[in-house]
Design a protein around this motif. Structure first.
Motif, mmCIF file in Angstrom:
data_model
loop_
_atom_site.group_PDB
_atom_site.id
_atom_site.type_symbol
_atom_site.label_atom_id
_atom_site.label_comp_id
_atom_site.label_asym_id
_atom_site.label_seq_id
_atom_site.Cartn_x
_atom_site.Cartn_y
_atom_site.Cartn_z
ATOM 1 N N SER A 176 0.659 -1.414 -0.006
ATOM 2 C CA SER A 176 -0.094 -0.133 0.531
ATOM 3 C C SER A 176 0.926 0.980 -0.257
ATOM 4 O O SER A 176 -0.071 2.295 -0.173
ATOM 5 N N ILE A 183 -3.006 7.204 -5.778
ATOM 6 C CA ILE A 183 -3.974 8.262 -5.762
ATOM 7 C C ILE A 183 -3.827 9.605 -6.128
ATOM 8 O O ILE A 183 -5.283 9.972 -6.171
ATOM 9 N N LEU A 205 -6.702 -0.056 -7.553
ATOM 10 C CA LEU A 205 -5.768 0.125 -6.285
ATOM 11 C C LEU A 205 -6.116 -1.108 -5.090
ATOM 12 O O LEU A 205 -5.255 -0.916 -4.662
ATOM 13 N N THR A 212 -7.399 -0.650 0.515
ATOM 14 C CA THR A 212 -7.218 0.395 -0.267
ATOM 15 C C THR A 212 -8.608 0.942 -1.068
ATOM 16 O O THR A 212 -8.745 2.022 -1.205
ATOM 17 N N VAL A 215 -10.178 4.617 0.627
ATOM 18 C CA VAL A 215 -9.412 5.788 -0.766
ATOM 19 C C VAL A 215 -11.046 6.198 -1.575
ATOM 20 O O VAL A 215 -11.537 7.233 -1.569
ATOM 21 N N ALA A 303 -9.290 6.456 5.621
ATOM 22 C CA ALA A 303 -8.600 5.765 6.184
ATOM 23 C C ALA A 303 -8.111 6.703 7.540
ATOM 24 O O ALA A 303 -7.877 5.616 8.080
ATOM 25 N N LEU A 325 -1.888 5.984 3.593
ATOM 26 C CA LEU A 325 -3.006 5.484 2.136
ATOM 27 C C LEU A 325 -3.738 7.478 3.101
ATOM 28 O O LEU A 325 -4.077 8.659 2.462
#
Length: 485
Positions: A176, A183, A205, A212, A215, A303, A325
């Motif tokens: 990650s 992102i 992702l 993820t 996100v 996140a 993240l």
């Protein structure tokens, strides 16, 4: 008098001062002709070289942690020889621990040479590419090249000083941590209204790690509260949530005997003081702007939420990889906050000297930052011992190709040997089978994860009548089981 002498010397060297001033003006004029993107690229390239040197040095001095660098290096090696995603450390398919099929991209590199440094190189590249994408993002908010350059330099350097992401980079390696530039690219497409491209990247992702999808949920909230795209936003929130539940309830348990063990960490009301401190440390270097301008900052909340609903302290300590993240999401929303909200507000106050606030801004960030990664190069230089250890490990794996080898944690990251394992506890050898090997380096001053007293463990191994000490190694101490315990 000294002052009079100084003034006299200035007058005497007036021509020199004039020439210096003229040269400075020429340099300034030349610099203005250069596209600012080249300055941003230079900064990114400089930090890429620094981090590559730091990573390679940590590898050469056996300073990388088995958890997680050794685990993922082992997974890629096993995958490169046909044992896809098998983890020798966990002794199961790693997809049953974390859904990270992105690691498959490293297999061709391991066919060239099985070496963990391929992974470290890519991590340095993804980490250091963010300032370039931040400059690309500023173009959406303003056509003023001076503002774009100022904001990009400010946030670009802050990115490398920002403690949470710096800790995530230090604590190598986790898939990650490679997601940051993707992102940013997805966010750029969101701001440009190119939603199909945004959805493609957000869908991609999922290959990095199951979490993820937070996100995607954050993107959905941003679309709802910032852009008033309620239907699209709700769809993203729904799809992100469903996909994540599908992974942790169905896909990951399919590869694991014990299901998704991370669900056992829930504890939203525990350590409330530590969690509040964590949130403050996360936002203070950014002057709480993502909270003050919450319609922008809402993107990072999911996140953040995943880190504070648990009772697992490393997740809310900013000392491990758990902010890989939250950090890019926070920096994604910062250009819009500064250019569209903060600068217009300061203009209304007739505050025209905003650039002079760079000094206190960087001073504050430096207070929360870590020492340069280059410090380790000076404090822990590569020695002949490190070089010889690496050679002996290669001899060990070539001599015992089929036997299972348990290694002291720092040694494990250098091993490309399918039946190998991290030697966690000295007494765990009672579970080993006949022919199993144990390798440690008691005189190399290396760390020893979980083994509290390596010297005591060494003497325990040496005095064990069921262990045969393998000769031929100068820096390694290698023992082999004569029979099952």
């Amino acid at each position: 008098m000294p002052i009079a002498a100084f003034i006299t010397s200035l007058i005497a060297n007036r021509n020199l001062i004039v020439r210096i001033n003229k040269s400075a003006k020429n340099i300034h004029r030349f610099c203005k002709k250069i596209n600012p993107i080249y300055y941003i690229i230079f900064i990114s390239l400089f930090f890429f070289i620094v981090w590559t040197a730091s990573f390679f040095h940590s590898y050469s001095t056996f300073s990388l942690p088995t958890w997680d660098a050794g685990i993922y290096g082992n997974i890629v090696f096993n995958s490169s020889i046909g044992k896809f995603f098998y983890s020798s450390v966990l002794e199961k398919n790693h997809l049953g621990e974390h859904f990270s099929p992105i690691m498959i991209i490293f297999i061709p590199f391991y066919w060239i040479k099985s070496d963990l440094r391929w992974i470290l190189l890519v991590q340095a590249l993804t980490y250091c590419s963010l300032p370039i994408l931040l400059y690309r993002l500023t173009k959406i908010y303003t056509a003023d090249i001076n503002i774009r350059f100022f904001v990009s330099i400010l946030l670009g350097i802050s990115w490398f000083l920002y403690l949470p992401m710096r800790s995530a980079t230090d604590f190598t390696f986790h898939p990650s941590s490679l997601a940051a530039p993707f992102i940013l690219m997805a966010f750029i497409f969101l701001e440009e209204g190119k939603y199909i491209k945004m959805l493609i990247i957000l869908g991609g992702l999922i290959l990095f790690k199951e979490n993820t999808m937070f996100v995607s949920i954050g993107f959905g909230l941003y679309l709802i509260f910032k852009h008033k795209k309620i239907k699209l936003g709700l769809a993203l929130v729904f799809m992100g949530s469903i996909t994540m539940l599908f992974l942790i309830k169905l896909v990951i348990p399919l590869f694991s005997i014990n299901g998704y063990s991370k669900l056992e960490r829930f504890g939203i009301f525990q350590d409330s003081g530590l969690k509040l401190k964590y949130i403050i440390h996360l936002l203070l270097p950014l002057f709480f702007l993502p909270i003050l301008f919450w319609r922008y900052g809402v993107i990072f909340l999911p996140a953040l939420f995943q880190n504070i609903i648990v009772s697992f302290q490393p997740m809310y300590s900013s000392q491990y990889h758990y902010d890989d993240l939250t950090s890019p999401l926070l920096f994604a929303c910062m250009p819009g906050i500064i250019i569209l909200e903060l600068l217009p507000f300061l203009r209304k106050l007739n505050f025209t000297y905003f650039k002079f606030t760079l000094v206190p801004i960087f001073a504050l960030i430096l207070c929360f930052s870590k020492p340069s990664p280059l410090m380790s190069l000076a404090l822990n230089p590569i020695t002949n011992l490190h070089i010889e250890l690496d050679k002996e490990l290669r001899i060990l794996t070539s001599k015992f190709k089929n036997e299972k080898i348990y290694l002291q944690s720092p040694l494990f990251t250098h091993i490309n040997h399918s039946p190998s394992q991290d030697f966690k506890f000295c007494n765990e050898r009672i579970k080993f089978k006949k022919g199993t090997l144990i390798a440690i380096a008691p005189n190399a001053s290396l760390s020893h994860f979980n083994i509290k007293n390596l010297d005591q463990c060494f003497y325990s191994l040496k005095s064990d009548n069921n262990l045969l000490e393998v000769k031929g190694f100068k820096n390694l101490s290698v023992f082999q089981l004569k029979k099952d315990y």
